[in-house]
Motif scaffolding. Structure first.
Motif, PDB file in Angstrom:
ATOM      1  N   SER A 179       3.789   3.423   2.993  1.00 21.11           N
ATOM      2  CA  SER A 179       4.482   3.490   1.702  1.00 21.11           C
ATOM      3  C   SER A 179       4.232   4.826   1.022  1.00 21.11           C
ATOM      4  CB  SER A 179       4.050   2.332   0.797  1.00 21.11           C
ATOM      5  OG  SER A 179       2.695   2.474   0.436  1.00 21.11           O
ATOM      6  N   THR A 194       8.648   0.907  -1.164  1.00 19.08           N
ATOM      7  CA  THR A 194       8.671  -0.555  -1.054  1.00 19.08           C
ATOM      8  C   THR A 194       9.272  -1.012   0.276  1.00 19.08           C
ATOM      9  OG1 THR A 194       8.896  -0.618  -3.455  1.00 19.08           O
ATOM     10  CG2 THR A 194       9.283  -2.666  -2.279  1.00 19.08           C
ATOM     11  N   HIS A 248       6.564  -0.486   2.828  1.00 18.79           N
ATOM     12  CA  HIS A 248       5.488  -1.452   2.597  1.00 18.79           C
ATOM     13  C   HIS A 248       5.874  -2.837   3.134  1.00 18.79           C
ATOM     14  CE1 HIS A 248       2.029  -3.193   0.524  1.00 18.79           C
ATOM     15  NE2 HIS A 248       2.825  -4.185   0.179  1.00 18.79           N
ATOM     16  N   THR A 302       8.314  -5.528  -9.767  1.00 17.10           N
ATOM     17  CA  THR A 302       7.559  -5.037  -8.616  1.00 17.10           C
ATOM     18  C   THR A 302       6.091  -4.880  -8.972  1.00 17.10           C
ATOM     19  OG1 THR A 302       9.539  -3.757  -8.109  1.00 17.10           O
ATOM     20  CG2 THR A 302       7.578  -3.261  -6.818  1.00 17.10           C
ATOM     21  N   GLY A 312       3.089  -6.803  -7.300  1.00 16.07           N
ATOM     22  CA  GLY A 312       2.462  -6.026  -6.243  1.00 16.07           C
ATOM     23  C   GLY A 312       1.653  -4.823  -6.645  1.00 16.07           C
ATOM     24  N   VAL A 361       3.610   0.777  -7.825  1.00 17.30           N
ATOM     25  CA  VAL A 361       4.647   0.902  -6.812  1.00 17.30           C
ATOM     26  C   VAL A 361       4.244   1.832  -5.671  1.00 17.30           C
ATOM     27  CG1 VAL A 361       7.016   1.614  -6.401  1.00 17.30           C
ATOM     28  CG2 VAL A 361       6.439   0.345  -8.464  1.00 17.30           C
ATOM     29  N   PRO A 372       1.197  -0.029  -3.338  1.00 18.81           N
ATOM     30  CA  PRO A 372       1.377  -1.472  -3.464  1.00 18.81           C
ATOM     31  C   PRO A 372       0.292  -2.234  -2.708  1.00 18.81           C
ATOM     32  CG  PRO A 372       2.998  -0.559  -1.961  1.00 18.81           C
ATOM     33  CD  PRO A 372       2.219   0.588  -2.501  1.00 18.81           C
ATOM     34  N   LEU A 378       0.730  -5.644  -2.262  1.00 23.03           N
ATOM     35  CA  LEU A 378       1.387  -6.943  -2.206  1.00 23.03           C
ATOM     36  C   LEU A 378       1.314  -7.591  -0.829  1.00 23.03           C
ATOM     37  CD1 LEU A 378       3.525  -8.939  -3.611  1.00 23.03           C
ATOM     38  CD2 LEU A 378       5.210  -7.561  -2.387  1.00 23.03           C
TER      39      LEU A 378
END
Lengths: 518, 165
Positions: free
Chosen positions: A82, A90, A93, A179, A183, A186, A189, A191
């Motif tokens: 990412s 994203t 990711h 987002t 997560g 950005v 992340p 997540l």
């Protein structure tokens, strides 16, 4: 670089020279050569009659990704990948998380999947909105004949009004909050984990998400109406979209769900033929049986093509293995959209343009149809009772060895493929990014635009605009290589004579200046 | 707005943010991110933000302050690696729109002004001349690393209110 007085100038530091230079002529002080390994570079070779024999479009590439990740723990891949791109972190990711699911042989729980999809739908909506208004918009909103100087964000704002600009910024900010909520930051992340996600969505967070989703649907409808009014209402635009110079008959690739509707997050990879109709269908994990890469001596990019057809050169048609990805391709490969409003928008699109659509500039319209789908999907997910479930991750227990993930990034199909030892240490990684899937067709578009713009050996600066229009609709993603100041990508065009010797260079720098030298 | 600080030196009390750009995975391009941590230690209480994103993704990072100090890597090819360039926004004559796909910091600033968002009155760029900006996982060049104390000093001066170039 404009430092005409540099040699006799006693000023020593770059800043002093820069200021002096600026005072003299209000000109560039920072050379546009950023981190790019070369510029966006176009080489044009003329034939005996002064027309274009071949044109090559080169983009820079970051070096050494595969080597860099070897020896690292595979669970770091969602974070590392990412950060290789400043625009679509994203997408990298999420596909990395999917590749980890496969690697550890673990299916995410329903709630885990819903949360991933929620974040992904928000990301797609945000990216598509930004692209339409601020990146692709300048060509469309400003008009096909607008001077280059007005084809920019400011031109768009003055045309559509400040309120619309503020609406875009505000929508983007709120989508991004979803987002961040699910997560973390950005750009870093946290997540996606194998088997699900790292954090649940709380009940009291759902109202906010629902509100953003509802507003995103309204925003998408508004954007489509703007497109109808500004673009479809003008015959000059429609002529431009459907003109031969911006059309190519290639194969198309994209993900479809179990009903053959567009899906960003998951599904089968479907390929349709230039004449329409399904030509191939495969699971992402089998991509190496269907997609191969071709190397050209003049480019860093490995051009992908359909393996069964083979590489036949940069040519259109059913015999050629060249295919295209991204919004236009996704709509071409699907039988429709999975949500009602987007389906209606899709029907309007196909009624106007037919199917499959070969007009590259129709990508902009397709992007808006997808924006509406992303917003409606966000609504569905926000209202799903299991979104706030407790069971958001399944802990993997299998020994890792190999994992492949596929997803639809905003700019097209994206594959991640990792091989590890039994401890999960990366031994090999292969990424096929969206722009790479489009690179052969982009090269063809650039060549076609060059051929249309040059005859009798006459080359003028306008060719830069025509060529840029040709590749802009694809939204090729080189942002990872362009955030270093000044952040704008310069373009160099080299013209060679029939002997291949350099004849002329036209260069447009990040300051907007066009330089021509024989 | 300026007030007398405890040392008698005028200190500015307007809203300021230090925005450090870069990618710590890509050789010398990590310099801005590395600098961020040092600046934070030197200037506790000052807003320091790191970003690896580009262009329009920086919107929220550039608004809401009176002064914005941007720390980033640059290759001018005109100075040895490690050279620090301090520039005003107007020194970088980027015309927005020459290529809408490569929207940079300056276009983003133009945009927030056009939209009358809370744009900074003053933007100062502290740019470090770098060498390797393409090798993922590449080492940072020694000359570039040696520029760090100078970068932190310059940023501290700017935050305290030294008149920018």
């Amino acid at each position: 670089m404009e430092h005409e007085n540099a040699t006799q100038d006693p000023l020593r530091t770059g800043a002093e020279r820069a200021n002096a230079s600026y005072m003299q002529q209000r000109r560039v002080v920072i050379d546009p050569i950023t981190r790019l390994e070369g510029h966006g570079k176009i080489d044009i070779f003329l034939n005996d009659s002064g027309g274009v024999d071949r044109a090559f479009f080169q983009v820079p590439e970051l070096r050494g990704f595969e080597q860099f990740v070897v020896g690292r723990p595979v669970e770091d891949m969602p974070q590392i990948t990412s950060r290789i791109c400043g625009v679509c972190p994203t997408a990298h990711h999420m596909v990395a998380a999917k590749a980890l699911d496969a690697l550890y042989g673990v299916e995410p729980t329903l709630t885990g999947r819903l949360i991933r999809e929620l974040v992904y739908a928000a990301f797609m909506a945000e990216d598509h909105a930004l692209h339409f208004y601020f990146l692709g918009g300048p060509d469309f909103v400003m008009g096909p004949d607008a001077p280059a100087a007005t084809r920019n964000v400011l031109g768009v704002i003055s045309k559509v009004g400040k309120e619309v600009g503020l609406k875009v910024i505000e929508m983007r900010r709120r989508l991004r909050e979803i987002t961040a909520l699910a997560g973390g930051k950005v750009i870093h992340p946290v997540l996606g984990l194998p088997g699900g996600v790292s954090r649940r969505i709380k009940l009291d967070e759902v109202d906010q998400i629902k509100q953003v989703a509802d507003d995103a649907v309204e925003f998408a409808e508004f954007s489509l109406q703007l497109f109808r009014d500004v673009v479809l209402g003008s015959s000059a635009y429609v002529d431009m979209i459907t003109s031969d110079v911006y059309s190519h008959e290639t194969y198309y690739m994209g993900l479809v769900d179990e009903n053959d509707k567009v899906n960003f997050y998951d599904g089968d990879v479907r390929v349709v033929a230039p004449t329409g109709g399904e030509w191939d269908r495969f699971a992402g994990k089998d991509y190496l049986d269907h997609v191969a890469e071709h190397v050209e001596p003049w480019s860093y990019t490995k051009f992908t093509y359909l393996k069964q057809l083979g590489w036949k050169g940069f040519v259109d048609g059913a015999e050629s293995g060249i295919y295209s990805v991204a919004p236009l391709a996704r709509l071409n490969v699907a039988d429709g959209m999975a949500t009602p409003r987007a389906q209606a928008a899709y029907e309007e699109y196909t009624k106007t343009l037919g199917m499959p659509v070969h007009h590259t500039l129709a990508n902009h319209w397709a992007r808006l149809v997808e924006l509406l789908y992303a917003a409606e999907r966000l609504q569905e997910l926000a209202n799903h009772p299991e979104l706030t479930g407790d069971d958001y991750r399944r802990i993997p227990t299998a020994t890792p060895s190999e994992g492949i993930g596929v997803i639809e990034a905003p700019r097209g199909t994206l594959f991640h493929h990792y091989q590890t030892d039994e401890r999960g240490i990366v031994e090999k990684a292969n990424l096929i990014v969206a722009t790479q899937n489009n690179s052969a067709r982009i090269a063809m578009s650039v060549e076609k635009a060059a051929k249309g713009a040059i005859s009798g050996g006459h080359v003028d600066e306008e060719i830069l605009n025509k060529i840029e229009m040709a590749f802009r609709a694809y939204d090729p993603c080189h942002a990872c290589a362009t955030h270093t100041l000044p952040g704008s990508m310069p373009l160099i065009l080299n013209v060679h004579d029939t002997a291949g010797s350099p004849m002329l260079e036209i260069r447009r720098d990040a300051d907007g200046g066009v330089y021509r030298s024989a | 707005m300026r007030t007398e600080g405890s040392t008698g030196v005028p200190e500015r009390t307007d809203r300021v943010r230090v925005l450090c750009l870069g990618n710590d995975l890509i050789a010398d391009d990590g310099i801005g991110i590395t600098a961020a941590e040092l600046i934070r230690r030197r200037l506790p209480g000052v807003a320091v933000v790191e970003e690896a994103m580009s262009g329009l993704y920086l919107i929220e990072d550039v608004i809401g302050v009176d002064r914005l100090i941007v720390v980033d890597a640059v290759i001018t090819g005109e100075a040895p690696p490690g050279t620090i360039h301090v520039l005003g926004e107007c020194d970088v004559a980027v015309v927005p729109g020459v290529s809408p796909h490569y929207v940079g910091l300056f276009e983003t600033l133009e945009l927030v002004r056009a939209l009358e968002l809370d744009a900074p009155d003053e933007v100062t760029l502290v740019c470090i001349e770098i060498k390797d900006a393409v090798t993922i996982g590449g080492a940072m060049t020694d000359d570039v690393l040696r520029a760090l104390p100078g970068v932190v000093d310059i940023v501290a001066d700017l935050v305290a209110g030294a008149v920018p170039v």
